[in-house]
Write a protein that holds these residues in place. Structure first.
Motif, short mmCIF file in Angstrom:
data_model
loop_
_atom_site.label_atom_id
_atom_site.label_comp_id
_atom_site.label_asym_id
_atom_site.label_seq_id
_atom_site.Cartn_x
_atom_site.Cartn_y
_atom_site.Cartn_z
N PHE A 186 3.21 -0.56 4.14
CA PHE A 186 3.03 -1.69 3.22
C PHE A 186 4.40 -2.12 2.70
CE2 PHE A 186 -0.80 0.80 3.25
CZ PHE A 186 -1.82 -0.14 3.27
N ASP A 187 4.52 -3.42 2.40
CA ASP A 187 5.78 -3.92 1.86
C ASP A 187 6.02 -3.42 0.45
OD1 ASP A 187 6.54 -5.27 4.10
OD2 ASP A 187 5.87 -7.25 3.42
N HIS A 188 4.94 -3.27 -0.33
CA HIS A 188 5.09 -2.95 -1.74
C HIS A 188 4.26 -1.72 -2.12
CE1 HIS A 188 7.05 -6.78 -1.98
NE2 HIS A 188 5.95 -7.44 -1.69
N LEU A 189 4.78 -0.98 -3.09
CA LEU A 189 4.09 0.22 -3.56
C LEU A 189 2.72 -0.11 -4.13
CD1 LEU A 189 4.30 3.28 -4.18
CD2 LEU A 189 5.25 2.65 -6.40
N TYR A 190 2.58 -1.28 -4.77
CA TYR A 190 1.29 -1.64 -5.36
C TYR A 190 0.19 -1.65 -4.30
CZ TYR A 190 -2.35 -4.37 -7.64
OH TYR A 190 -3.56 -4.79 -8.15
N TYR A 191 0.45 -2.26 -3.15
CA TYR A 191 -0.54 -2.32 -2.09
C TYR A 191 -0.79 -0.92 -1.51
CZ TYR A 191 0.49 -7.32 -2.28
OH TYR A 191 0.68 -8.61 -2.69
N LEU A 192 0.27 -0.14 -1.40
CA LEU A 192 0.14 1.23 -0.90
C LEU A 192 -0.86 2.02 -1.74
CD1 LEU A 192 1.40 3.64 0.88
CD2 LEU A 192 2.86 4.01 -1.10
N LEU A 193 -0.72 1.95 -3.07
CA LEU A 193 -1.58 2.74 -3.95
C LEU A 193 -2.99 2.18 -4.00
CD1 LEU A 193 0.96 3.55 -6.79
CD2 LEU A 193 0.21 4.99 -4.90
N GLU A 194 -3.15 0.88 -3.86
CA GLU A 194 -4.50 0.33 -3.80
C GLU A 194 -5.20 0.81 -2.52
OE1 GLU A 194 -6.27 -1.49 -6.14
OE2 GLU A 194 -4.58 -0.69 -7.29
N ALA A 195 -4.45 0.91 -1.42
CA ALA A 195 -5.02 1.41 -0.17
C ALA A 195 -5.44 2.87 -0.34
CB ALA A 195 -4.01 1.27 0.96
N ALA A 196 -4.61 3.66 -1.01
CA ALA A 196 -4.96 5.06 -1.25
C ALA A 196 -6.21 5.16 -2.12
CB ALA A 196 -3.80 5.79 -1.91
N ALA A 197 -6.29 4.34 -3.16
CA ALA A 197 -7.46 4.36 -4.05
C ALA A 197 -8.73 3.95 -3.32
CB ALA A 197 -7.22 3.45 -5.25
N ALA A 198 -8.58 3.13 -2.28
CA ALA A 198 -9.74 2.71 -1.49
C ALA A 198 -10.14 3.75 -0.46
CB ALA A 198 -9.43 1.39 -0.79
N SER A 235 9.53 -0.21 0.83
CA SER A 235 10.44 -0.21 -0.31
C SER A 235 11.01 1.17 -0.59
CB SER A 235 9.73 -0.73 -1.57
OG SER A 235 8.66 0.14 -1.93
N ARG A 236 10.42 2.21 -0.01
CA ARG A 236 10.93 3.58 -0.21
C ARG A 236 10.69 4.41 1.06
NH1 ARG A 236 11.65 7.05 -4.70
NH2 ARG A 236 12.88 8.77 -3.90
N PRO A 237 11.41 4.09 2.15
CA PRO A 237 11.15 4.79 3.42
C PRO A 237 11.52 6.27 3.38
CG PRO A 237 13.09 3.37 3.58
CD PRO A 237 12.43 3.05 2.28
N SER A 238 12.37 6.68 2.43
CA SER A 238 12.81 8.07 2.40
C SER A 238 11.87 8.97 1.60
CB SER A 238 14.21 8.16 1.77
OG SER A 238 14.17 7.72 0.40
N ALA A 277 10.86 -9.95 -15.61
CA ALA A 277 11.10 -10.64 -14.34
C ALA A 277 10.93 -9.64 -13.19
CB ALA A 277 12.52 -11.22 -14.32
N ALA A 278 9.86 -9.82 -12.42
CA ALA A 278 9.58 -8.91 -11.30
C ALA A 278 10.36 -9.33 -10.07
CB ALA A 278 8.09 -8.89 -10.99
N SER A 279 10.97 -8.36 -9.41
CA SER A 279 11.65 -8.63 -8.14
C SER A 279 11.69 -7.35 -7.33
CB SER A 279 13.07 -9.13 -8.38
OG SER A 279 13.76 -9.26 -7.15
N GLU A 280 11.32 -7.43 -6.06
CA GLU A 280 11.38 -6.26 -5.20
C GLU A 280 12.78 -6.05 -4.64
OE1 GLU A 280 8.86 -4.26 -5.13
OE2 GLU A 280 7.72 -5.69 -6.32
N ALA A 281 13.64 -7.06 -4.75
CA ALA A 281 15.00 -6.94 -4.23
C ALA A 281 15.85 -6.12 -5.20
CB ALA A 281 15.62 -8.32 -4.04
N THR A 282 16.76 -5.32 -4.67
CA THR A 282 17.70 -4.58 -5.51
C THR A 282 18.59 -5.58 -6.24
OG1 THR A 282 17.71 -2.75 -3.95
CG2 THR A 282 19.53 -2.87 -5.52
N ALA A 303 1.97 -10.97 1.31
CA ALA A 303 3.24 -10.27 1.46
C ALA A 303 4.25 -11.27 2.01
CB ALA A 303 3.11 -9.08 2.39
N LEU A 304 5.46 -11.20 1.52
CA LEU A 304 6.51 -12.10 1.98
C LEU A 304 7.03 -11.67 3.35
CD1 LEU A 304 8.45 -12.40 -1.37
CD2 LEU A 304 7.36 -14.31 -0.20
N THR A 305 7.31 -12.64 4.19
CA THR A 305 8.03 -12.37 5.43
C THR A 305 9.50 -12.18 5.09
OG1 THR A 305 8.48 -14.71 5.83
CG2 THR A 305 6.41 -13.81 6.72
#
Length: 295
Positions: A223-235, A198-201, A128-133, A61-63
């Motif tokens: 988690f910083d990213h939704l991808y990690y969030l869903l992997e944690a849920a799947a685990a 990435s989606r606190p609301s 081109a993937a980017s988490e920034a708006t 995860a990026l700082t």
């Protein structure tokens, strides 16, 4: 005036690792060893005096500093890549550069690329993937595929594709799976809920629309990213919340379940372009995207 630049080999290695979310993937793309990428990133970190990555399990995860440098590096390298590709193949039509968040890219767009190639064979995409708006000028891209809410930058044409629907998801591996499966939504007030920066609301919005007090929610690991969030849920690590389309494959495969279904929000899927761009590829691509999201 100083015209110093960061070490370009190090910056190239960092940009690849930041974009791909993995030192190993960056090493494969650059045809070097994992250690070489790590050393180049360490060179930048030593020069800045601060880390660029933190580790989340087996991922990166990026700082805050890493995100800022990653955005600047992407804005510099993407136009250079495009120009280089066009100069090497001047007769080929340039690819449509589509920017989108990494989780959307990995979980929704990439699985549909084969179908896109069959149904729109003349459309070439560069993803081109980017988490920034994206900025108001859509720097480095021809279009952006987003899930969001107005207001949008005034210089954009926003092609609305489908409403957003979000809902809680968990795995059968979750210790409380059996109890939660048949429980009312109020049972979630006793859970430490997984969430993403990435989606606190998302959780408060879902709670309000389902008659729950957002202030009563208990947020657990973030988690910083939704991808990690869903992997944690799947685990089985907790209950997460996500857009329906991004977990559809997991629901079909049984990796996740959605006991409370999905709720429409004020947000929507949108393909965003610069106003007045006149790119003839956008209309058929928009139609294709709408068709996919109607399924």
């Amino acid at each position: 005036m100083s015209r110093d630049l960061p070490p370009l080999n190090a910056l190239r290695a960092f940009e690849a690792a930041a974009r791909l979310g993995s030192m190993a993937a960056a090493a494969e793309e650059l045809h070097v060893t994992h250690g070489a990428v790590s050393r180049q990133v360490k060179l930048l970190e030593d020069a800045l005096g601060t880390p660029l990555f933190t580790r989340h399990g087996r991922g990166l995860a990026l700082t805050a500093t890493g995100r800022r440098l990653g955005e600047a590096a992407a804005a510099a390298f993407e136009p250079l890549r495009r120009s280089w590709a066009e100069l090497r193949s001047p007769a080929a039509a340039p690819a449509l550069v589509l920017g989108c968040p990494g989780s959307l890219l990995a979980r929704w767009m990439i699985p549909r690329m084969e179908q896109l190639a069959t149904e729109l064979p003349d459309l070439r995409l560069h993803l081109a993937a980017s988490e920034a708006t994206p900025d108001a000028a859509l720097t480095g891209m021809d279009a952006a595929l987003l899930i969001g809410t107005p207001p949008w930058p005034p210089g954009w044409d926003v092609h609305r594709l489908a409403p957003e629907r979000i809902g809680p998801v968990l795995s059968a591996r979750h210790p409380a799976h059996a109890r939660l499966q048949g429980a009312p939504a109020t049972a979630l007030l006793q859970e430490a809920l997984l969430h993403t920066a990435s989606r606190p609301s998302a959780w408060p919005e879902w709670a309000r629309r389902n008659g729950l007090d957002p202030e009563a929610l208990r947020l657990g690991t973030g988690f910083d990213h939704l991808y990690y969030l869903l992997e944690a849920a799947a685990a089985g690590l907790g209950v997460a919340i996500a857009p329906q389309e991004l977990v559809a494959d997991d629901l079909r495969a049984g990796r996740l379940v959605a006991p409370w279904g999905f709720t429409e929000t004020d947000g929507y899927w949108a393909l965003c372009t610069l106003r007045g761009g006149g790119d003839a590829r956008i209309a058929p691509f928009t139609t294709w995207l709408r068709k996919q999201l109607d399924h």
